[in-house]
Design an enzyme around this catalytic site. Structure first.
Site, PDB file in Angstrom:
ATOM      1  N   HIS A  83       0.836  -1.214   0.000  1.00  0.00           N
ATOM      2  CA  HIS A  83       0.000   0.000   0.000  1.00  0.00           C
ATOM      3  C   HIS A  83       0.865   1.256   0.000  1.00  0.00           C
ATOM      4  CE1 HIS A  83      -3.319  -2.733   1.234  1.00  0.00           C
ATOM      5  NE2 HIS A  83      -2.368  -3.275   1.971  1.00  0.00           N
ATOM      6  N   SER A  89      14.848  21.615 -16.168  1.00  0.00           N
ATOM      7  CA  SER A  89      13.645  22.410 -16.365  1.00  0.00           C
ATOM      8  C   SER A  89      14.051  23.736 -17.000  1.00  0.00           C
ATOM      9  CB  SER A  89      12.972  22.659 -15.014  1.00  0.00           C
ATOM     10  OG  SER A  89      12.232  23.857 -15.046  1.00  0.00           O
TER      11      SER A  89
END
Ligand code: ARG
Length: 463
Positions: free
Chosen positions: A155, A276
């Protein structure tokens, strides 16, 4: 003039010409088409269906066409529709009327099925080779970091400590199943359909076994109608490809997650990341993201062709020409993804200290406390309950299980003794999981040895 113009009194509409032409994408089948035609022509000559001399002229012409295509000299034409008719047209221009005999006892329907099978067989082998390379990269990484401990998750919550090498080898298993699936898919692709004619076979005394031998197929197809209308082998491959992409996408997702500042388990090499345009600090794991993203295209090809084939009546239908772009795109995508993923994994930098530190947090050793109590005779359910209360006690105080004194442990159960502390170390948690398939170092070492042997056997299928 069209090769099939006899029955027509009018030219094809110009729009239709472009619409149904497949030469822009099926020209990549030229090698297979020529090889198939050479085998066919040779057999026609041997069977006396055409003369030996005619057969020789055709074969020579085809070889020359192949050379010219390879040298980039050939311009295919849209009005010759597809690669099959383009090559036949060039052949006839080259060697004259005798070129028109090549198509005796053959149809484009069995011809295209043959070309597709030959092409896919070769490509499956290339992909199997890439899978073996990927498995090798996984094994190398696992071996290099054999003893590194990381948190294992369920999970996406910390669950139990595991060896990083064990985590990597989980992917080895997935790609092994993919390899075996391709091997199986190759078997069903390896069927020789030529001789099925348009759908019903042929009136000529052809020798299908002879053609099968020359082209190196395993068997000949057994039903002419099935042979010209079967694209199961393409679909099967597209499923195999989808599965490979699904596995790659999971691996990529983990690399992306592990590269985050929050995890900090790995760093993608500069050669496989990008910056970026605005944020100077960024190094993004673009390659992993793009592989993850391209998974969608391959699933798309599978769904597209499944839908094309749905409800098609026997035998050949033009719908089936739609198999090509889907297959070619999926092939290019899977190969491209594997080719870039392998070196990205090879160069991936690992931060063992960060993994180790995180494995110590989040009560990843709680199961071991419950196991400890169960070993002392307390029923596991009860041991689980006691440990749960211990964890809560620690959470409330902002401490770990290792910070508790023996006295504190004893308040929860009299079964705790001095040896509990040594059982809490993550090294002990990993070490004690020593059943086959588990994360214990002995087991992982064995798995590594076995994995290397599996790669060796896989490579034997590629010769
Ligand atoms: N270009 C066609 C295809 O890819 C070849 C077979 C054409 N046969 C026919 N009867 N139109 O499917």
């Amino acid at each position: 003039m069209k090769m099939w113009s006899g029955r027509f009194t009018k030219e094809t509409d110009e729009l239709v010409e472009d619409f149904h032409s497949s030469i822009s994408f099926d020209s990549r089948l030229y090698k297979q088409d020529i090889r198939g035609s050479i085998a066919h022509a040779r057999m026609l000559g041997e069977q006396g269906i055409i003369s030996k001399e005619e057969s020789r002229l055709i074969i020579e012409g085809l070889r020359e066409i192949e050379r010219e295509i390879e040298e980039g000299k050939t311009e295919f034409s849209v009005d010759a529709e597809d690669i099959h008719m383009n090559i036949e047209k060039i052949l006839t221009e080259k060697i004259g009327e005798v070129g028109k005999k090549l198509h005796t006892a053959r149809s484009r329907n069995d011809q295209v099925a043959l070309d597709m099978r030959m092409y896919l067989k070769e490509e499956i082998k290339v992909i199997m080779g890439l899978l073996a390379d990927l498995q090798q990269a996984i094994v190398d990484k696992a071996e290099k970091h054999l003893d590194v401990i990381m948190p294992g998750y369920t999970h996406l919550q910390k669950a139990q400590p595991v060896l990083f090498s064990h985590h990597l080898l989980a992917y080895f298993e997935m790609f092994q199943r993919d390899f075996e699936r391709l091997l199986d898919c190759r078997k069903r692709t390896d069927v020789m359909p030529l001789g099925s004619g348009a759908l019903a076979g042929t009136t000529f005394p052809i020798d299908r076994e002879r053609v099968k031998e020359e082209l190196g197929f395993r068997v000949i197809s057994r039903n002419s109608m099935d042979a010209v209308s079967d694209r199961d082998f393409v679909l099967e491959f597209l499923f195999c490809a989808s599965m490979i992409m699904m596995h790659l996408s999971r691996f990529c997702e983990e690399i992306i997650l592990w590269s985050t500042n929050e995890f900090g388990f790995v760093e993608v090499d500069d050669a496989y990341g990008t910056g970026s345009s605005i944020m100077p600090q960024k190094k993004n794991p673009d390659v992993a993201e793009l592989v993850r993203g391209k998974t969608g295209r391959v699933y798309g090809s599978l769904m597209a062709l499944l839908t094309v084939m749905k409800s098609l009546p026997l035998a050949y239908n033009k719908d089936m020409q739609e198999d090509k772009e889907n297959l070619f795109d999926a092939l290019d995508t899977v190969k491209g993804c594997l080719q870039v993923f392998i070196p990205m994994l090879d160069t991936l930098k690992i931060f063992p200290e960060k993994m180790h530190r995180e494995a110590q947090r989040g009560f990843a050793n709680a199961t071991d406390v419950a196991d400890y109590l169960a070993e002392k005779g307390i029923p596991f359910r009860e041991a689980h309950e006691i440990t749960g209360r211990l964890v809560l006690y620690c959470i409330e105080r902002g401490i770990t299980l290792g910070d508790l004194s023996l006295e504190e442990f004893k308040k929860f159960s009299g079964a705790f003794e001095e040896d509990i502390h040594q059982r809490l170390s993550i090294e002990s948690c990993v070490m004690r999981r020593d059943v086959p398939g588990a994360t214990g170092p002995r087991q992982v070492s064995r798995a590594l040895t076995e994995s290397k042997e599996i790669i060796r056997l896989n490579r034997q299928h590629l010769v």
